[in-house]
Design a protein around this motif. Structure first.
Motif, PDB file in Angstrom:
ATOM      1  N   LYS A  43      -0.942  -5.006  -6.925  1.00 39.14           N
ATOM      2  CA  LYS A  43      -0.146  -4.370  -5.879  1.00 39.14           C
ATOM      3  C   LYS A  43       0.380  -5.439  -4.924  1.00 39.14           C
ATOM      4  CE  LYS A  43      -3.122  -0.247  -5.887  1.00 39.14           C
ATOM      5  NZ  LYS A  43      -3.997   0.610  -5.047  1.00 39.14           N
ATOM      6  N   ARG A  73       0.281   3.223  -7.471  1.00 45.01           N
ATOM      7  CA  ARG A  73       0.530   1.782  -7.453  1.00 45.01           C
ATOM      8  C   ARG A  73      -0.448   1.025  -8.357  1.00 45.01           C
ATOM      9  NH1 ARG A  73       3.437   0.044  -2.873  1.00 45.01           N
ATOM     10  NH2 ARG A  73       3.393  -1.972  -3.955  1.00 45.01           N
ATOM     11  N   THR A  78       0.808  -1.227   0.000  1.00 46.00           N
ATOM     12  CA  THR A  78       0.000   0.000   0.000  1.00 46.00           C
ATOM     13  C   THR A  78       0.841   1.277   0.000  1.00 46.00           C
ATOM     14  OG1 THR A  78      -0.149  -0.092   2.420  1.00 46.00           O
ATOM     15  CG2 THR A  78      -1.927  -1.143   1.153  1.00 46.00           C
ATOM     16  N   GLU A  79       2.125   1.191   0.278  1.00 52.62           N
ATOM     17  CA  GLU A  79       2.971   2.389   0.333  1.00 52.62           C
ATOM     18  C   GLU A  79       3.121   3.012  -1.049  1.00 52.62           C
ATOM     19  OE1 GLU A  79       6.519   2.387   3.130  1.00 52.62           O
ATOM     20  OE2 GLU A  79       6.137   0.230   2.932  1.00 52.62           O
TER      21      GLU A  79
END
Length: 348
Positions: A299, A292, A252-253
């Motif tokens: 992802k 992303r 998620t970054e």
């Protein structure tokens, strides 16, 4: 047309594959204590049953051990017939690749090949042993995977159907005449025959262009919109190894650090492992902010020292047949009455 030479060896491969089904059958004999005293592999050969019977009857040495001649099996192709129930459109073609070139192939034609498997034994128990090792696998069909056309790697499952079983006891003649019990199994192999495989000048489609017009008037129609789609690579082909991650990042970054961002710009597409991202910001010499899961990629987490590769038009041009890829879309609005000429690739 007729006269174009080609030979895919499909019939030959089908015959060999059929025979291979029965080339490892054994029979065993036991003594009164139920202890195995012999284990014999049953001989298998291609040829008509009558030839083996004639050889058996003409054997001059009647005192030889029977198992030298019997039991044995023979099989032969008995007929070829067209199967209309599996017919497909005769003009339909499909594209295939031999690894480097694109080939055009017409849809195969379905044919049924008839086979007979003859089991010749002296002892009925030998015949029953052989039959029992065959019948459970046919309910009533058994599928064989056959590489029909090597040049395009076309493999298909060929259904082999057990149609009929008959039994014959040849025991006519005097006391010296040898006895031969014959089991005859009839099969149908549902195979496909391919025509010639042609090279095609068509390769991977690199661009699709569509013009929208206001109406169907051939004389006065006016185009309003052009929509163009080109393929985009979703993996690195040229191995530029632009940068590497300096820390692990989660799925998620969107902000992470690399060893160097000099060769990156806002808007560039990058790929880490198999995930494509688009750079949204470049705050400093080692930090990237990205979007992303770009181009519908998944992802996922990425580990420190994972390679960060920049995707460019060089990668787009190296997309190979069969590879996954994304799309780049552009649209243009027109107010003229020009038409696109495919021959000159210009508007006129």
């Amino acid at each position: 047309m007729l006269g174009t030479y080609f030979y895919h060896e499909i019939l030959r491969k089908t015959v060999i594959s059929f025979g291979t089904l029965f080339n490892d059958i054994h029979i065993r004999h036991k003594d009164n204590n139920n202890k195995s005293i012999s284990d014999m592999k049953v001989a298998l050969a291609y040829g008509p049953m009558q030839k083996f019977l004639a050889r058996l009857e003409q054997q001059p040495d009647l005192n030889r051990a029977t198992q030298i001649t019997l039991p044995r099996m023979s099989f032969e192709m008995t007929n070829i017939s067209y199967d209309a129930t599996r017919k497909s459109t005769i003009t339909q073609t499909f594209k295939a690749t031999d690894g480097s070139n694109l080939r055009k192939v017409f849809m195969p034609v379905p044919y049924n090949i008839g086979f007979e498997l003859n089991i010749l034994v002296k002892l009925n128990d030998d015949g029953l042993q052989i039959i029992e090792q065959i019948l459970p696998f046919f309910q009533p069909s058994f599928n064989l995977s056959v590489d029909l056309v090597n040049v395009i790697g076309e493999k298909r499952d060929i259904s082999v159907v057990l149609d009929n079983i008959s039994f014959q006891d040849d025991y006519e003649g005097d006391f010296a005449t040898r006895r031969a019990l014959i089991y005859t199994l009839s099969f149908t192999a549902k195979t496909y025959l391919f025509g010639p495989v042609a090279d095609t000048p068509e390769g991977l489609i690199k661009k699709v262009q569509l013009d929208y017009h206001t109406n169907m008037d051939r004389e006065n129609k006016r185009r309003e919109l052009r929509y163009v789609v080109t393929p985009k690579a979703v993996k690195d082909y040229d191995g530029d190894n632009t940068a590497v991650l300096t820390f692990n990042i989660s799925a998620t970054e969107v902000r992470f650090t690399v060893n160097d961002t000099t060769n990156f710009a806002v808007g560039d597409r990058i790929v880490i492992d198999s995930e494509v991202m688009q750079i949204k910001e470049k705050p400093d010499a080692t930090t990237l902010v990205v979007k992303r899961g770009f181009d519908r990629t998944l992802k996922v987490e990425h580990l420190e020292q994972a390679r960060v590769n920049k995707l460019t038009t060089a990668d787009d041009n190296l997309i190979d047949i069969g590879d996954d890829f994304g799309f780049s879309e552009t649209s243009s609005i027109f107010t003229d009455s020009l038409q696109f000429n495919p021959a000159t690739r210009t508007d006129s």
